[in-house]
Design a protein around this motif. Sequence first.
Motif, mmCIF file in Angstrom:
data_model
loop_
_atom_site.group_PDB
_atom_site.id
_atom_site.type_symbol
_atom_site.label_atom_id
_atom_site.label_comp_id
_atom_site.label_asym_id
_atom_site.label_seq_id
_atom_site.Cartn_x
_atom_site.Cartn_y
_atom_site.Cartn_z
ATOM 1 N N VAL A 59 -16.983 -19.569 12.818
ATOM 2 C CA VAL A 59 -16.704 -18.146 13.032
ATOM 3 C C VAL A 59 -16.010 -17.557 11.813
ATOM 4 O O VAL A 59 -15.028 -18.109 11.308
ATOM 5 N N ARG A 60 -16.548 -16.424 11.342
ATOM 6 C CA ARG A 60 -15.886 -15.659 10.276
ATOM 7 C C ARG A 60 -15.510 -14.302 10.842
ATOM 8 O O ARG A 60 -16.253 -13.730 11.630
ATOM 9 N N ILE A 61 -14.366 -13.781 10.443
ATOM 10 C CA ILE A 61 -13.933 -12.449 10.866
ATOM 11 C C ILE A 61 -13.790 -11.557 9.640
ATOM 12 O O ILE A 61 -13.117 -11.925 8.661
ATOM 13 N N PHE A 62 -14.422 -10.390 9.706
ATOM 14 C CA PHE A 62 -14.255 -9.358 8.672
ATOM 15 C C PHE A 62 -13.405 -8.223 9.225
ATOM 16 O O PHE A 62 -13.632 -7.738 10.337
ATOM 17 N N ASP A 63 -12.402 -7.829 8.459
ATOM 18 C CA ASP A 63 -11.608 -6.637 8.751
ATOM 19 C C ASP A 63 -11.512 -5.825 7.464
ATOM 20 O O ASP A 63 -11.109 -6.358 6.422
ATOM 21 N N ARG A 64 -11.882 -4.561 7.537
ATOM 22 C CA ARG A 64 -12.007 -3.761 6.327
ATOM 23 C C ARG A 64 -10.708 -3.684 5.537
ATOM 24 O O ARG A 64 -10.708 -3.771 4.306
ATOM 25 N N TRP A 65 -9.591 -3.547 6.236
ATOM 26 C CA TRP A 65 -8.324 -3.369 5.539
ATOM 27 C C TRP A 65 -7.492 -4.653 5.487
ATOM 28 O O TRP A 65 -6.567 -4.758 4.681
ATOM 29 N N GLY A 66 -7.769 -5.591 6.347
ATOM 30 C CA GLY A 66 -7.070 -6.877 6.312
ATOM 31 C C GLY A 66 -5.790 -6.946 7.111
ATOM 32 O O GLY A 66 -5.227 -8.030 7.293
ATOM 33 N N ARG A 67 -5.309 -5.812 7.607
ATOM 34 C CA ARG A 67 -4.018 -5.814 8.301
ATOM 35 C C ARG A 67 -4.047 -6.686 9.552
ATOM 36 O O ARG A 67 -3.071 -7.372 9.857
ATOM 37 N N ASP A 68 -5.151 -6.643 10.291
ATOM 38 C CA ASP A 68 -5.229 -7.402 11.540
ATOM 39 C C ASP A 68 -5.507 -8.882 11.318
ATOM 40 O O ASP A 68 -5.479 -9.663 12.276
ATOM 41 N N LEU A 69 -5.785 -9.255 10.076
ATOM 42 C CA LEU A 69 -6.037 -10.660 9.785
ATOM 43 C C LEU A 69 -4.748 -11.445 9.548
ATOM 44 O O LEU A 69 -4.703 -12.659 9.786
ATOM 45 N N GLU A 70 -3.705 -10.771 9.084
ATOM 46 C CA GLU A 70 -2.463 -11.462 8.737
ATOM 47 C C GLU A 70 -1.849 -12.209 9.917
ATOM 48 O O GLU A 70 -1.446 -13.371 9.776
ATOM 49 N N PRO A 71 -1.748 -11.585 11.104
ATOM 50 C CA PRO A 71 -1.187 -12.343 12.238
ATOM 51 C C PRO A 71 -2.031 -13.547 12.624
ATOM 52 O O PRO A 71 -1.489 -14.567 13.076
ATOM 53 N N ILE A 72 -3.352 -13.443 12.454
ATOM 54 C CA ILE A 72 -4.225 -14.584 12.770
ATOM 55 C C ILE A 72 -3.952 -15.734 11.798
ATOM 56 O O ILE A 72 -3.885 -16.899 12.193
ATOM 57 N N LYS A 73 -3.773 -15.381 10.523
ATOM 58 C CA LYS A 73 -3.420 -16.403 9.532
ATOM 59 C C LYS A 73 -2.091 -17.058 9.887
ATOM 60 O O LYS A 73 -1.955 -18.294 9.865
ATOM 61 N N ALA A 74 -1.094 -16.236 10.223
ATOM 62 C CA ALA A 74 0.243 -16.757 10.526
ATOM 63 C C ALA A 74 0.233 -17.645 11.766
ATOM 64 O O ALA A 74 1.024 -18.600 11.867
ATOM 65 N N ASN A 75 -0.667 -17.339 12.707
ATOM 66 C CA ASN A 75 -0.742 -18.100 13.957
ATOM 67 C C ASN A 75 -1.733 -19.248 13.871
ATOM 68 O O ASN A 75 -1.918 -19.982 14.835
ATOM 69 N N ASP A 76 -2.371 -19.390 12.706
ATOM 70 C CA ASP A 76 -3.427 -20.389 12.515
ATOM 71 C C ASP A 76 -4.497 -20.267 13.585
ATOM 72 O O ASP A 76 -4.985 -21.255 14.135
ATOM 73 N N GLY A 77 -4.868 -19.013 13.883
ATOM 74 C CA GLY A 77 -5.928 -18.786 14.844
ATOM 75 C C GLY A 77 -5.529 -17.795 15.914
ATOM 76 O O GLY A 77 -4.566 -17.029 15.760
ATOM 77 N N ILE A 78 -6.260 -17.817 17.024
ATOM 78 C CA ILE A 78 -6.114 -16.827 18.090
ATOM 79 C C ILE A 78 -5.848 -17.543 19.408
ATOM 80 O O ILE A 78 -6.616 -18.420 19.826
ATOM 81 N N ASP A 79 -4.762 -17.160 20.076
ATOM 82 C CA ASP A 79 -4.457 -17.680 21.402
ATOM 83 C C ASP A 79 -5.134 -16.828 22.461
ATOM 84 O O ASP A 79 -5.164 -15.595 22.353
ATOM 85 N N MET A 80 -5.665 -17.462 23.499
ATOM 86 C CA MET A 80 -6.354 -16.753 24.578
ATOM 87 C C MET A 80 -5.762 -17.142 25.925
ATOM 88 O O MET A 80 -5.482 -18.316 26.169
ATOM 89 N N THR A 81 -5.594 -16.123 26.788
ATOM 90 C CA THR A 81 -5.178 -16.359 28.161
ATOM 91 C C THR A 81 -6.110 -15.570 29.069
ATOM 92 O O THR A 81 -6.870 -14.728 28.617
ATOM 93 N N GLY A 82 -6.030 -15.849 30.376
ATOM 94 C CA GLY A 82 -6.884 -15.150 31.332
ATOM 95 C C GLY A 82 -8.084 -15.993 31.703
ATOM 96 O O GLY A 82 -7.942 -17.177 32.048
ATOM 97 N N ASP A 83 -9.278 -15.391 31.625
ATOM 98 C CA ASP A 83 -10.504 -16.117 31.964
ATOM 99 C C ASP A 83 -10.780 -17.272 31.006
ATOM 100 O O ASP A 83 -11.505 -18.211 31.348
ATOM 101 N N VAL A 84 -10.234 -17.195 29.816
ATOM 102 C CA VAL A 84 -10.332 -18.290 28.846
ATOM 103 C C VAL A 84 -8.917 -18.671 28.426
ATOM 104 O O VAL A 84 -8.137 -17.815 28.000
#
Length: 359
Positions: free
Chosen positions: A27-52
Amino acid sequence: MGSIAIIGAGNVGQAIAGHMSFKGHDVRIFDRWGRDLEPIKANDGIDMTGDVEGHGTPSVLTTDLTHAVGGAEVVIVAAPAFAHAYLSKELAAVLAPDQLVLFQPGVLGSGVELARMFAIAGRQPCLIAETPTSLYTCRLRRPAHVYIGAIKHAVPLATVPSADTPRALDILRTYFGDRYVPGEDTLTVGLNNCNPIYHVPPAVLNFKTVEDADCHPLHSLVTPRIAEVIDALDRERLALADALGVKAASFWDFLDTAYGVTEGSFVERIVQGYGRQGFPEPDSVKHRYFTEDVPFGLVIWSSLAAQIGLSLPLTDSFVALSTALCGQDFVAGGRTAQTLGLLGSDVDGIRAAFVDGAV
């Protein structure tokens, strides 16, 4: 396992990216400005709750669109509707014919717009598909932590041209199983997008809660009379669909298909469908219920209706009210018959663009 590029790192983008990488896909993620990518980098990925429940780690986080999509089997556009025109122009310059682009969700005309950009660029188009709503009902609880309230049972999908739909479904089955189902064509799929039907009336008719940023769950703002307005607005959408030769499902049928809700009053069905999620919204005039659902929902419905001599008075009223309340000209900045190259088209011309990809 497959390779998938996600365009956009908001609620839906992170839900898909987290889930798909959790399942083992590249999976690759593109974000035009990059702001939303920084927390993903800091968290080493994405945490999911709920149905997943789990943690997904995308392999690439980038602001370089070419790097994100290069070699990806599937490219999912999960960006806001107001970014579709820009992204379509950029994607038409770099995508290869064997790639699949999925607007998830699209808004009426997203696939037509991308096909038109390929034609303007003089390039062979890739496989283009769209859905009327997101497969994932989700919200970011905090950066890089997404709550997946539900993965819908079935979401229709169609391609431009419509004959390519089986091929797109076959590709997507590797990633999402059989949750995407065949839609008739992108005109049908686009006109089955019920988001403006449910989102706009409660937001406009409870506008004080928007100005006060009260963050009430939307379903709690739907009274019996507002539910009747939702139904009346829906009937105008269905009238447009009928005039264009499209069989569209009502909003109440959508609740049945997406969430298995079949009984009760209008209000009770809305609470059954959306109550357990309880997402707080809308909280400002910049909320997507205004910036997306009006200019890329109600406006394009009205514009196509005008081409064929059909009046949509309630739809036009909500466009006018939203424009005044938000201080933004949603018609000038929205999707219209003109921006799709369909100004002056009759029913046959509109259908040809959506069904056959004639741009």
